[in-house]
Scaffold this motif. Structure first.
Motif, short mmCIF file in Angstrom:
data_model
loop_
_atom_site.label_atom_id
_atom_site.label_comp_id
_atom_site.label_asym_id
_atom_site.label_seq_id
_atom_site.Cartn_x
_atom_site.Cartn_y
_atom_site.Cartn_z
N LYS A 78 42.22 26.66 131.98
CA LYS A 78 41.79 27.86 131.32
C LYS A 78 42.95 28.58 130.57
O LYS A 78 42.91 29.09 129.77
CB LYS A 78 41.36 29.00 132.36
N GLU A 128 47.58 40.40 139.99
CA GLU A 128 46.64 41.26 140.16
C GLU A 128 46.81 42.65 139.68
O GLU A 128 45.99 43.59 139.09
CB GLU A 128 45.91 41.21 141.50
N GLU A 179 39.74 32.90 140.49
CA GLU A 179 39.03 34.08 140.00
C GLU A 179 39.89 34.69 138.86
O GLU A 179 39.37 35.17 138.03
CB GLU A 179 39.04 35.32 141.11
N LEU A 180 41.45 34.75 138.95
CA LEU A 180 41.96 35.06 137.96
C LEU A 180 41.92 34.48 136.63
O LEU A 180 41.94 35.08 135.39
CB LEU A 180 43.42 35.34 138.63
N ASP A 204 39.64 32.62 135.81
CA ASP A 204 38.19 32.67 135.04
C ASP A 204 38.16 33.77 134.23
O ASP A 204 37.32 34.00 133.18
CB ASP A 204 37.03 32.94 136.11
N LYS A 205 38.97 34.82 134.49
CA LYS A 205 39.05 35.94 133.40
C LYS A 205 39.71 35.74 132.36
O LYS A 205 39.68 36.72 131.31
CB LYS A 205 39.50 37.40 134.32
N ALA A 209 37.24 34.57 129.60
CA ALA A 209 36.05 35.03 129.45
C ALA A 209 35.38 35.91 128.28
O ALA A 209 36.45 36.53 127.70
CB ALA A 209 36.04 36.10 130.83
#
Length: 265
Positions: free
Chosen positions: A6, A164, A258-259, A261-262, A265
């Motif tokens: 990613k 985050e 999770e990070l 995937d953003k 996106a």
């Protein structure tokens, strides 16, 4: 690997990375791993697969040194990643490449590799990592920085908190550090120049053939040109094998996923 790709995709879309090469140092039994790699290459025209040209008779990781026979383009800066790098800071790849071009003579340019014993030692000297978690020494297989699972969990939780919160720059170091000639350390990520591999006696053939020893011990000593640890690039390396049971139970990999995937996106 599904996390790392990613970040590479983001860099490709920004025009920073031209091509992503998957070096398939896999055994025949790794059917699903090989299928996943080829599936990625079918999905993305910027991914190219190179099969290892030889299989080393020793441990499998010794075969990674053969990859450099394909990395001899005179105009290319290569950025090497372990497959378990799970975070790449926004500016990391560009800063690595720029520093490799600017900081000559040098051999490899290393980012702040999170969860790397030697880098953790530097970070403790800068006050970024609390000494109360355990004192790290500048040794690639340090009992704390390389083998201590609870220490690794705390490290990842610290970095994840910064990611985050959008404050990764707070773990940057205040300067770049030439690394002591011949100081061995783990090579999870670095930038190097194709022209340097092309200039070897046999282009791209590492002697000694073990990748880590060549890049961090042999090459700097024989050339007198240091590796450089730069202070404004961060990547996160997930695990060394003694740490793995602790990290698998900690949930930090899910937070990294999770990070990632953003990112695209």
């Amino acid at each position: 690997m599904s996390i790392l790709v990613k970040y590479i995709e983001r860099a490709v879309k920004r025009g920073i990375v031209d091509e992503y090469i998957l070096y398939m140092n896999t055994d025949d039994s790794q059917v699903s791993d090989r299928a996943y790699g080829y599936q990625l290459a079918e999905q993305h025209d910027w991914i190219r697969i190179i099969e290892r040209p030889l299989k080393h008779p020793g441990p499998k990781q010794r075969s990674t040194g053969y990859a450099y026979r394909s990395f001899t383009d005179l105009e290319t800066i290569y950025v090497r990643f372990d497959d378990d790098v799970v975070f790449v800071d926004d500016a990391a790849i560009e800063n690595l490449v720029r520093k490799k071009i600017e900081m000559e003579p040098s051999k490899a340019i290393f980012p702040i590799i999170w969860n790397n014993a030697l880098v953790s030692w530097y970070l403790q000297q800068c006050g970024t990592i609390p000494r109360e978690w355990g004192e790290v020494s500048p040794y690639c297989m340090d009992p704390v920085g390389w083998a201590n699972g609870p220490f690794a969990v705390k490290m990842h939780e610290l970095l994840l908190g910064h990611i985050e919160a959008g404050t990764v720059e707070q773990v940057y170091m205040y300067q770049d550090f030439p690394i002591k000639l011949g100081e061995q350390f783990s090579v999870s990520c670095f930038a190097s120049a194709g022209k340097d591999y092309a200039a070897l006696e046999q282009p791209g053939v590492l002697v000694p053939d073990e990748e880590e020893n060549f890049h961090t011990v042999h090459w700097p000593r024989v050339t007198g040109q240091p590796n450089i640890l730069i202070g404004n690039a961060v990547v996160s390396h997930f695990s060394f094998f003694p740490q793995r049971p602790f990290l698998d139970a900690s949930g930090v990999l899910d937070r990294y996923r999770e990070l990632a995937d953003k990112v695209v996106a």
